[in-house]
Design a protein around this motif. Sequence first.
Motif, short mmCIF file in Angstrom:
data_model
loop_
_atom_site.label_atom_id
_atom_site.label_comp_id
_atom_site.label_asym_id
_atom_site.label_seq_id
_atom_site.Cartn_x
_atom_site.Cartn_y
_atom_site.Cartn_z
N ALA A 22 52.92 47.94 45.82
CA ALA A 22 51.52 47.87 45.40
C ALA A 22 51.35 46.98 44.18
CB ALA A 22 50.99 49.27 45.13
N ALA A 23 52.32 47.05 43.24
CA ALA A 23 52.24 46.22 42.03
C ALA A 23 52.36 44.74 42.38
CB ALA A 23 53.33 46.64 41.04
N VAL A 24 53.33 44.44 43.28
CA VAL A 24 53.50 43.04 43.70
C VAL A 24 52.22 42.53 44.37
CG1 VAL A 24 54.78 41.51 45.24
CG2 VAL A 24 56.00 43.19 43.87
N LEU A 25 51.64 43.38 45.24
CA LEU A 25 50.40 42.99 45.93
C LEU A 25 49.27 42.75 44.93
CD1 LEU A 25 48.74 42.60 48.52
CD2 LEU A 25 48.31 45.06 48.51
N ALA A 26 49.16 43.59 43.90
CA ALA A 26 48.11 43.42 42.90
C ALA A 26 48.29 42.14 42.11
CB ALA A 26 48.11 44.63 41.96
N VAL A 27 49.57 41.82 41.72
CA VAL A 27 49.82 40.59 40.96
C VAL A 27 49.49 39.36 41.81
CG1 VAL A 27 51.64 39.18 39.90
CG2 VAL A 27 51.55 41.64 39.45
N VAL A 28 49.95 39.37 43.06
CA VAL A 28 49.65 38.24 43.95
C VAL A 28 48.14 38.09 44.13
CG1 VAL A 28 49.90 37.38 46.30
CG2 VAL A 28 51.87 38.37 45.12
N LEU A 29 47.49 39.21 44.27
CA LEU A 29 46.04 39.17 44.47
C LEU A 29 45.33 38.58 43.25
CD1 LEU A 29 43.94 40.04 46.61
CD2 LEU A 29 43.72 42.20 45.39
N LEU A 30 45.72 39.00 42.04
CA LEU A 30 45.09 38.47 40.83
C LEU A 30 45.34 36.98 40.67
CD1 LEU A 30 45.84 41.35 38.28
CD2 LEU A 30 43.64 40.72 39.26
N VAL A 31 46.58 36.53 40.94
CA VAL A 31 46.91 35.11 40.80
C VAL A 31 46.10 34.27 41.78
CG1 VAL A 31 48.74 33.40 41.07
CG2 VAL A 31 49.20 35.52 39.86
N VAL A 32 46.00 34.72 43.02
CA VAL A 32 45.26 33.97 44.05
C VAL A 32 43.77 33.92 43.71
CG1 VAL A 32 44.55 33.99 46.47
CG2 VAL A 32 46.94 34.39 45.87
N VAL A 33 43.22 35.06 43.26
CA VAL A 33 41.80 35.09 42.92
C VAL A 33 41.51 34.17 41.75
CG1 VAL A 33 39.98 36.56 41.97
CG2 VAL A 33 41.37 37.37 43.87
N TRP A 34 42.34 34.23 40.71
CA TRP A 34 42.13 33.38 39.52
C TRP A 34 42.22 31.90 39.87
CZ3 TRP A 34 45.50 30.01 36.94
CH2 TRP A 34 45.02 29.52 35.71
N THR A 319 36.64 35.66 46.49
CA THR A 319 36.58 36.86 47.32
C THR A 319 37.22 36.60 48.68
OG1 THR A 319 34.55 37.53 46.21
CG2 THR A 319 35.03 38.55 48.33
N ILE A 320 36.94 35.41 49.24
CA ILE A 320 37.54 35.07 50.53
C ILE A 320 39.06 35.00 50.41
CG2 ILE A 320 37.74 33.24 52.26
CD1 ILE A 320 34.79 32.61 51.75
N ALA A 321 39.54 34.41 49.30
CA ALA A 321 40.99 34.33 49.10
C ALA A 321 41.58 35.73 48.98
CB ALA A 321 41.31 33.51 47.85
N ALA A 322 40.89 36.61 48.23
CA ALA A 322 41.39 37.98 48.09
C ALA A 322 41.40 38.68 49.45
CB ALA A 322 40.52 38.74 47.10
N LEU A 323 40.33 38.46 50.21
CA LEU A 323 40.29 39.07 51.54
C LEU A 323 41.40 38.53 52.43
CD1 LEU A 323 36.43 39.10 52.21
CD2 LEU A 323 37.90 41.05 51.68
N ALA A 324 41.70 37.24 52.27
CA ALA A 324 42.79 36.66 53.08
C ALA A 324 44.12 37.31 52.73
CB ALA A 324 42.86 35.15 52.86
N VAL A 325 44.34 37.54 51.42
CA VAL A 325 45.58 38.21 51.01
C VAL A 325 45.63 39.62 51.56
CG1 VAL A 325 46.89 39.05 49.02
CG2 VAL A 325 45.85 36.78 48.96
N VAL A 326 44.50 40.33 51.41
CA VAL A 326 44.46 41.70 51.89
C VAL A 326 44.62 41.73 53.41
CG1 VAL A 326 43.00 43.75 52.11
CG2 VAL A 326 43.08 42.50 49.95
#
Length: 633
Positions: A22-34, A319-326
């Motif tokens: 979950a932590a790795v997913l959160a970090v990847v998500l933040l980096v992609v969104v930023w 948001t689209i990038a975050a959704l793509a990661v999710v």
Amino acid sequence: MHPELPPAANRRPTPLKRTAAAAVLAVVLLVVVWAAYGVAERVGISTLGIATAHRLELYASGLQSELKRNEYLPPVVALNHDVLALLEHPADPVLQAAVNRYVQTVTEQAGTAAIYVMDANGLTLASSNWNQPSSFVHMNFAYRPYFQDALQGKPGRFYGIGVVSREAGYYFAHGIQSQGRVVGVVAVKVNLDRLDRAWQQPGERIVVADGNGVVFLSSQPAWKFKTLAALSDATRERLKTTRQYAEAEPLGPVGFEPLRSLGNGAAIVAVAESAALAGQAPATVSYLSRSSPVAGTDWQIAVLSDIAEQRVFARTIATIAALAVVLSYVVLLYFLQRRKFMRGTLQTKAALLQANEDLEQKVSLRTKDLSDANQQLQTEIVERHRAEDTLKATLSELVHAAKMAALGKIVAGITHELNQPLAALQTLSANTVVFLARGQRDIVDSNLAMIGHLAQHMGKITSQLKLFARKSTAERRPVDVAHAIGNAKLLLAQVVRSRPTPVAVSTPPQTVYALCDSTRLEQVLVNLLGNALDAVADTDAGLIEVVCHADGDSAVIEVHDNGAGISEAVEPHLFEPFFSTKQQGVGLGLGLAISADIVREFGGTLTAGRSPLGGAWFTVKLPLALPEPISHD
């Protein structure tokens, strides 16, 4: 041998592994969104910057064009002979009046705010607004910079608020020379406020500031006469001396806060704008600002474009990038759990098949019920149509029966009407034989002419009676209402003459056409006129008045009488079948009920009330029609 697999419990992810994933997913998500937000914002602002630069160029060109459009006027006015003569003879009232009218005409034709002529001391000798309360005549403008520049032989250019008119404008000034020296100055004032109105675009702000940083043109009225930065004491003193902005002294800075520079005169700035509702704090709005100098002046023009849409776009991309990661994570989980889901899917499919079979069976039963109900409804519709046809036939027979009843009432009078011509015919024919034997042809010709006239009169009576008695199909066509009233009067003529007291029946002068059947309309009129004749039977001087006129899209027929009228107790039952106020045995009480049905069948109404003549008042309203065209075949 296959190696032994560890127990299933040992193969399950531990809480620590789940937390790490979950932590790795959160970090990847933040980096992609930023990263997505930053790239999208830069792209959006770059695209907006190109469009803003283009609009800035257009606004600057428009402002320069507006200034150049009127800068030729001062030199032209300075060449006028009357202007030069007025400067040489400033006290001459004739010259002053001539110059006043001249500059007034030029002002009206050029569309400027004002044109005025000053002497070398700054005293205004003539002005285009000489006949207005805010006239510049006898005002001294020597303190204005444009006057001082023009007096030194330089083009005078100045923007400020008029100390007399209290209206802002741009001033062009030109020195008037005579014999090698400047003897006066002509100034032209141009109103630039229409640029403010033209610049008012949603999501965009335009400002023009002078060399001191004072905003004097803006698409935002609240920003006018404020400063881009705080003014020094020396600048404020100079503005006060020249009275450039009169009493509208700059109150303070607009409140631009630079956020970051983008180069080439572009920057991101934040502006605190007033809130829409009272009591709320000002809202801070971020703009992309591009500015450039205005050629020929010390002004700066800037265009501020709201970057809210670009930030919304960047948030959307993020948001689209975050959704793509999710989504990628969900797809991964899907494949990991696929076997487990397949088993559940097969079970669910079997349950759905069973449910579908049950549903189809229920639908089949329900469809059969609906089919039976539909068949029953079709049978009821056929029966209803048959009943309606029977009702229409019965109503038609009832209308004809009522017509025959009215006809019986008329027959006695018409019989008497025909007896007199028949007796006359008998006498005339006997006399004609005698006079023919004597050879008195003049008398024979006269008798034959009289016989023909009487036969024609009898034929008219019998033909009208025949038309009234025949059955009609209620076919709608344009009917001359006045003609129908005349036919009804003809049928009732003998009844009118048989009254012991005189009865006057007036006819309408105008011609109105109604969309109905002429025979049935005559039946309604016979009923109404017959009732009116019965109502005035006991009066000393009976009066029946028929009025016909058009009211909007309706043809209106009114029948008035001066009889006893309609009582309040009778009026609610007036159009009920078999209701009658006449003596027992006189009529069936169907006349008004059938008349109302006939009028209703043609889309009209039949109403009753109290007449201004003192008796009853019946009003027939039918659809208005145009007369039928006359055939020329």
